[in-house]
Design a protein around this motif. Structure first.
Motif, PDB file in Angstrom:
ATOM      1  N   SER A  81       0.766  -1.233   0.005  1.00  0.00           N
ATOM      2  CA  SER A  81      -0.005  -0.156   0.053  1.00  0.00           C
ATOM      3  C   SER A  81       0.667   1.199  -0.103  1.00  0.00           C
ATOM      4  CB  SER A  81      -0.854   0.008   1.177  1.00  0.00           C
ATOM      5  OG  SER A  81      -0.195  -0.014   2.461  1.00  0.00           O
ATOM      6  N   GLY A  82       2.057   0.939   0.430  1.00  0.00           N
ATOM      7  CA  GLY A  82       2.930   2.287   0.571  1.00  0.00           C
ATOM      8  C   GLY A  82       3.555   2.770  -0.808  1.00  0.00           C
ATOM      9  N   GLY A  83       3.261   2.121  -1.813  1.00  0.00           N
ATOM     10  CA  GLY A  83       3.957   2.336  -3.175  1.00  0.00           C
ATOM     11  C   GLY A  83       3.650   3.768  -3.627  1.00  0.00           C
ATOM     12  N   ALA A  84       2.564   4.069  -3.336  1.00  0.00           N
ATOM     13  CA  ALA A  84       1.804   5.272  -4.036  1.00  0.00           C
ATOM     14  C   ALA A  84       2.574   6.483  -3.349  1.00  0.00           C
ATOM     15  CB  ALA A  84       0.554   5.595  -3.790  1.00  0.00           C
ATOM     16  N   LYS A  85       3.257   6.442  -2.192  1.00  0.00           N
ATOM     17  CA  LYS A  85       3.693   7.560  -1.598  1.00  0.00           C
ATOM     18  C   LYS A  85       5.241   7.539  -2.080  1.00  0.00           C
ATOM     19  CE  LYS A  85       0.954   7.416   2.272  1.00  0.00           C
ATOM     20  NZ  LYS A  85       0.729   7.510   3.734  1.00  0.00           N
ATOM     21  N   MET A  86       5.758   6.591  -2.737  1.00  0.00           N
ATOM     22  CA  MET A  86       7.132   6.502  -3.077  1.00  0.00           C
ATOM     23  C   MET A  86       7.471   6.274  -4.554  1.00  0.00           C
ATOM     24  SD  MET A  86       8.398   3.541  -0.142  1.00  0.00           S
ATOM     25  CE  MET A  86      10.181   4.272  -0.093  1.00  0.00           C
TER      26      MET A  86
END
Length: 255
Positions: A81-86
């Motif tokens: 889920s954190g990919g969108a922030k990276m």
């Protein structure tokens, strides 16, 4: 930063331009004039091929076009889920950050782009600009990639994700935003992509002013603000009277 870009060349054109074999097959993304985070994107990688038995042939490398998801998910992440922030990695600190340092050392890629969008802000409005090569060639945005496996579902496919490296904006690009994608000149592609090259520090500097001089910065319509909009009209320059901001030097189209 880089949060939206255009990638509207067909795989055959990109393969010829980057001297790469097209390994995307049916997974190739559609031509996209408004690439947004978490979308599937075209990348260029260079790796040692594997033999039929799985053995890595370190005597040669192959440069190919591959599909990845934009938004890097580190191998150690609990979920994706954190990919969108990276979607971006700062070139100045990537070698120190746990999420990026291994990829910088071992898994580098290029993200081909027709150009990228950035928004110039004033007190009351935001004006989008599109920066693109004057000669119609593709930009080579320096990127990092990695793989991620869902430990809760061993049968799930491996997720391959990437991030765009960013750097300080150069010359007139700083009039729009203080950051920009790290652009690689053609003479840097081989070293950047070489899987055996461990010393790429010299390639992490902002691009030369000569490279930037080959770019056009043009204001475009607010339609690009919505990821639902997608078409060549998003790249069309605005007429001067349609601008919300006073940016005569940028509007002239000269970098």
């Amino acid at each position: 930063m880089c949060g939206r870009y255009a990638s509207a060349k067909d795989p055959a054109t990109l393969a010829a331009e980057f001297d790469a074999a097209d390994a995307m097959g049916d997974a190739a993304p559609d031509l996209d004039y408004n690439v947004a985070p978490t979308k599937s994107v075209v990348t260029v990688v260079q790796r040692h091929p594997r033999e039929a038995d799985g053995t890595v042939d370190r005597s040669r490398t192959e440069r190919t076009l591959r599909v990845m998801k934009w938004g890097l998910v580190p191998t150690w992440a609990k979920d994706a889920s954190g990919g969108a922030k990276m979607i971006n990695a700062r070139s100045e600190t990537a070698a120190e950050k746990p999420a990026f340092r291994k990829s910088l050392a071992e898994r580098r890629c290029i993200l081909p782009a027709d150009g990228w969008f950035e928004w110039r802000r004033d007190k009351t409005s935001k004006q989008p600009f599109f920066t693109t090569p004057r000669d119609g060639s593709s930009l080579a945005m320096a990127g990092l990639w990695t793989t991620w496996r869902d430990k809760a579902d061993p049968d799930a496919p491996v997720l391959i994700t990437c991030a765009v490296l960013t750097t300080d904006a150069v010359g007139p690009l700083a009039e729009v935003h203080d950051r920009m994608p790290l652009l690689l000149g053609r003479d840097s592609w081989a070293n950047w992509l070489d899987p055996d090259s461990t010393d790429v520090a010299g390639l992490l500097a902002p691009p030369s002013i000569d490279l930037v001089d080959g770019l056009e910065i043009r204001p475009v319509a607010q339609a690009v603000n919505s990821v639902r909009n997608n078409g060549p009209e998003l790249l069309a320059p605005l007429e001067a009277e349609a601008l919300d901001l006073d940016a005569p030097d940028l509007f002239s189209g000269r970098a």
